[in-house]
Scaffold this motif. Structure first.
Motif, PDB file in Angstrom:
ATOM      1  N   ASP B   1      -8.445 -30.811  37.870  1.00  0.00           N
ATOM      2  CA  ASP B   1      -9.355 -29.980  37.089  1.00  0.00           C
ATOM      3  C   ASP B   1      -8.825 -29.896  35.648  1.00  0.00           C
ATOM      4  N   THR B   2      -9.539 -30.504  34.709  1.00  0.00           N
ATOM      5  CA  THR B   2      -9.092 -30.491  33.309  1.00  0.00           C
ATOM      6  C   THR B   2     -10.051 -29.681  32.468  1.00  0.00           C
ATOM      7  N   GLU B   3     -10.555 -28.616  33.023  1.00  0.00           N
ATOM      8  CA  GLU B   3     -11.600 -27.863  32.347  1.00  0.00           C
ATOM      9  C   GLU B   3     -11.143 -26.436  32.030  1.00  0.00           C
ATOM     10  N   VAL B   4     -11.594 -25.982  30.859  1.00  0.00           N
ATOM     11  CA  VAL B   4     -11.445 -24.581  30.494  1.00  0.00           C
ATOM     12  C   VAL B   4     -12.842 -23.973  30.552  1.00  0.00           C
ATOM     13  N   THR B   5     -12.996 -22.927  31.321  1.00  0.00           N
ATOM     14  CA  THR B   5     -14.315 -22.296  31.442  1.00  0.00           C
ATOM     15  C   THR B   5     -14.321 -20.971  30.706  1.00  0.00           C
ATOM     16  N   GLN B   6     -15.473 -20.640  30.139  1.00  0.00           N
ATOM     17  CA  GLN B   6     -15.633 -19.386  29.424  1.00  0.00           C
ATOM     18  C   GLN B   6     -16.923 -18.722  29.874  1.00  0.00           C
ATOM     19  N   THR B   7     -16.837 -17.422  30.059  1.00  0.00           N
ATOM     20  CA  THR B   7     -18.026 -16.637  30.379  1.00  0.00           C
ATOM     21  C   THR B   7     -18.034 -15.362  29.553  1.00  0.00           C
ATOM     22  N   PRO B   8     -19.228 -14.883  29.172  1.00  0.00           N
ATOM     23  CA  PRO B   8     -20.516 -15.563  29.316  1.00  0.00           C
ATOM     24  C   PRO B   8     -20.702 -16.640  28.247  1.00  0.00           C
ATOM     25  N   LYS B   9     -21.770 -17.399  28.350  1.00  0.00           N
ATOM     26  CA  LYS B   9     -22.058 -18.414  27.326  1.00  0.00           C
ATOM     27  C   LYS B   9     -22.625 -17.759  26.076  1.00  0.00           C
ATOM     28  N   HIS B  10     -23.420 -16.741  26.300  1.00  0.00           N
ATOM     29  CA  HIS B  10     -24.028 -16.005  25.189  1.00  0.00           C
ATOM     30  C   HIS B  10     -23.841 -14.510  25.447  1.00  0.00           C
ATOM     31  N   LEU B  11     -23.654 -13.763  24.379  1.00  0.00           N
ATOM     32  CA  LEU B  11     -23.508 -12.313  24.501  1.00  0.00           C
ATOM     33  C   LEU B  11     -24.102 -11.658  23.271  1.00  0.00           C
ATOM     34  N   VAL B  12     -24.985 -10.703  23.533  1.00  0.00           N
ATOM     35  CA  VAL B  12     -25.544  -9.891  22.452  1.00  0.00           C
ATOM     36  C   VAL B  12     -25.098  -8.458  22.710  1.00  0.00           C
ATOM     37  N   MET B  13     -24.529  -7.825  21.708  1.00  0.00           N
ATOM     38  CA  MET B  13     -24.033  -6.469  21.895  1.00  0.00           C
ATOM     39  C   MET B  13     -24.268  -5.625  20.650  1.00  0.00           C
ATOM     40  N   GLY B  14     -24.406  -4.329  20.893  1.00  0.00           N
ATOM     41  CA  GLY B  14     -24.532  -3.392  19.788  1.00  0.00           C
ATOM     42  C   GLY B  14     -23.158  -2.996  19.286  1.00  0.00           C
ATOM     43  N   MET B  15     -23.129  -2.364  18.149  1.00  0.00           N
ATOM     44  CA  MET B  15     -21.848  -2.012  17.516  1.00  0.00           C
ATOM     45  C   MET B  15     -21.093  -0.946  18.291  1.00  0.00           C
ATOM     46  N   THR B  16     -21.758  -0.225  19.189  1.00  0.00           N
ATOM     47  CA  THR B  16     -21.051   0.797  19.953  1.00  0.00           C
ATOM     48  C   THR B  16     -20.675   0.335  21.356  1.00  0.00           C
ATOM     49  N   ASN B  17     -21.057  -0.882  21.712  1.00  0.00           N
ATOM     50  CA  ASN B  17     -20.792  -1.376  23.067  1.00  0.00           C
ATOM     51  C   ASN B  17     -19.339  -1.782  23.242  1.00  0.00           C
ATOM     52  N   LYS B  18     -18.952  -1.847  24.524  1.00  0.00           N
ATOM     53  CA  LYS B  18     -17.688  -2.459  24.916  1.00  0.00           C
ATOM     54  C   LYS B  18     -18.014  -3.622  25.839  1.00  0.00           C
ATOM     55  N   LYS B  19     -17.488  -4.771  25.524  1.00  0.00           N
ATOM     56  CA  LYS B  19     -17.708  -5.949  26.352  1.00  0.00           C
ATOM     57  C   LYS B  19     -16.423  -6.755  26.416  1.00  0.00           C
ATOM     58  N   SER B  20     -16.413  -7.743  27.326  1.00  0.00           N
ATOM     59  CA  SER B  20     -15.243  -8.614  27.442  1.00  0.00           C
ATOM     60  C   SER B  20     -15.665 -10.064  27.557  1.00  0.00           C
ATOM     61  N   LEU B  21     -14.886 -10.933  26.946  1.00  0.00           N
ATOM     62  CA  LEU B  21     -15.040 -12.371  27.109  1.00  0.00           C
ATOM     63  C   LEU B  21     -13.941 -12.845  28.051  1.00  0.00           C
ATOM     64  N   LYS B  22     -14.309 -13.812  28.892  1.00  0.00           N
ATOM     65  CA  LYS B  22     -13.340 -14.298  29.867  1.00  0.00           C
ATOM     66  C   LYS B  22     -13.120 -15.796  29.703  1.00  0.00           C
ATOM     67  N   CYS B  23     -11.898 -16.212  29.977  1.00  0.00           N
ATOM     68  CA  CYS B  23     -11.507 -17.615  29.887  1.00  0.00           C
ATOM     69  C   CYS B  23     -10.610 -17.931  31.068  1.00  0.00           C
ATOM     70  N   GLU B  24     -10.798 -19.111  31.655  1.00  0.00           N
ATOM     71  CA  GLU B  24     -10.008 -19.486  32.828  1.00  0.00           C
ATOM     72  C   GLU B  24      -9.648 -20.961  32.778  1.00  0.00           C
ATOM     73  N   GLN B  25      -8.435 -21.278  33.168  1.00  0.00           N
ATOM     74  CA  GLN B  25      -8.011 -22.670  33.303  1.00  0.00           C
ATOM     75  C   GLN B  25      -7.104 -22.794  34.516  1.00  0.00           C
ATOM     76  N   HIS B  26      -7.199 -23.947  35.177  1.00  0.00           N
ATOM     77  CA  HIS B  26      -6.378 -24.194  36.369  1.00  0.00           C
ATOM     78  C   HIS B  26      -5.599 -25.487  36.212  1.00  0.00           C
ATOM     79  N   MET B  27      -5.114 -25.703  34.986  1.00  0.00           N
ATOM     80  CA  MET B  27      -4.326 -26.902  34.710  1.00  0.00           C
ATOM     81  C   MET B  27      -2.836 -26.599  34.696  1.00  0.00           C
ATOM     82  N   GLY B  28      -2.478 -25.365  34.984  1.00  0.00           N
ATOM     83  CA  GLY B  28      -1.066 -25.001  34.956  1.00  0.00           C
ATOM     84  C   GLY B  28      -0.519 -24.834  33.547  1.00  0.00           C
ATOM     85  N   HIS B  29      -1.420 -24.722  32.574  1.00  0.00           N
ATOM     86  CA  HIS B  29      -0.980 -24.552  31.192  1.00  0.00           C
ATOM     87  C   HIS B  29      -0.370 -23.172  30.979  1.00  0.00           C
TER      88      HIS B  29
END
Lengths: 111, 119
Positions: B1-29
């Motif tokens: 598996d040589t892939e880095v995945t990110q979620t979500p692909k798109h995110l729209v948020m207001g200035m008062t929101n709290k959100k998180s971006l996620k990233c995952e890799q299984h290359m042992g980096h």
């Protein structure tokens, strides 16, 4: 902090060889020079990496002079699908290794 | 598996929101990165994690808060963002940090990014 400098854009035709040069005057002694390709709305993709002299892989060659203050990416026989932005990347030792992308060169390959 | 995945692909948020971006890799980096990229500009380094510890913070405002729960995951927590924070956020990983003589340590694998819009 030192800058890397690349031409803003280049045009080429299919089948031609394209050479893109990056200047990096303050490169760190132990740093490698790396080139990436990026298509719109995608993450950059690794092309080639070198320390000095010449490196060649299946898609490109990288030429680095002895003083390592510049590098030249050479793309042999480009095709339409090579139209993209090409970035050179070096890291500068400053309490860690900061990775600095050049401004990027937009390559347009015409039929 | 040589892939880095990110979620979500798109995110729209207001200035008062709290959100998180996620990233995952299984290359042992062991090095993971967050970059911000504005339109027609190069990626700008934000944070670097090495062996799950924050090693570089490029003077990023505190409304961006990175987290590395384990060697495969990298999060970017967002709170009270401004419209000018709208950009493509890219995650990358590499075997190690640049600056070593082992070439294989230096190649960064990038994810496809999260397109963030702050209203």
């Amino acid at each position: 902090l030192a800058k890397t400098t690349q031409p803003i854009s280049m045009d080429s035709y299919e089948g031609q060889e394209v050479n893109i040069t990056c200047s990096h005057n303050n490169i760190a002694t132990n740093d490698y020079i790396t080139w990436y390709q990026q298509f719109p709305s995608q993450g950059p993709r690794f092309i080639i990496q070198g320390y000095k002299t010449k490196v060649t892989n299946e898609v490109a060659s990288l030429f680095i002079p002895a003083d390592r203050k510049s590098s030249t990416l050479s793309l042999p026989r480009v095709s339409l699908s090579d139209t993209a932005v090409y970035y050179c990347l070096v890291a500068f030792k400053a309490g860690g290794f900061k990775t600095i992308f050049g401004a990027g060169t937009r390559l347009f390959v015409k039929a | 598996d040589t892939e880095v995945t990110q979620t979500p692909k798109h995110l729209v948020m207001g200035m008062t929101n709290k959100k998180s971006l996620k990233c995952e890799q299984h290359m042992g980096h062991r090095a993971m990165y967050w970059y911000k990229q504005k339109a027609k500009k190069p990626p700008e380094l934000m944070f670097v994690y090495s062996y799950e510890k924050l090693s570089i913070n490029e003077s990023v405002p505190s409304r961006f808060s990175p987290e590395c729960p384990n060697s495969s995951l990298l999060n970017l927590h967002l709170h009270a963002l401004q419209p000018e924070d709208s950009a493509l956020y890219l995650c990358a990983s590499s075997q190690g940090l640049q600056g070593t003589r082992d070439q294989s340590y230096n190649e960064q694998f990038f994810g496809p990014g999260t397109r963030l819009t702050v209203l």
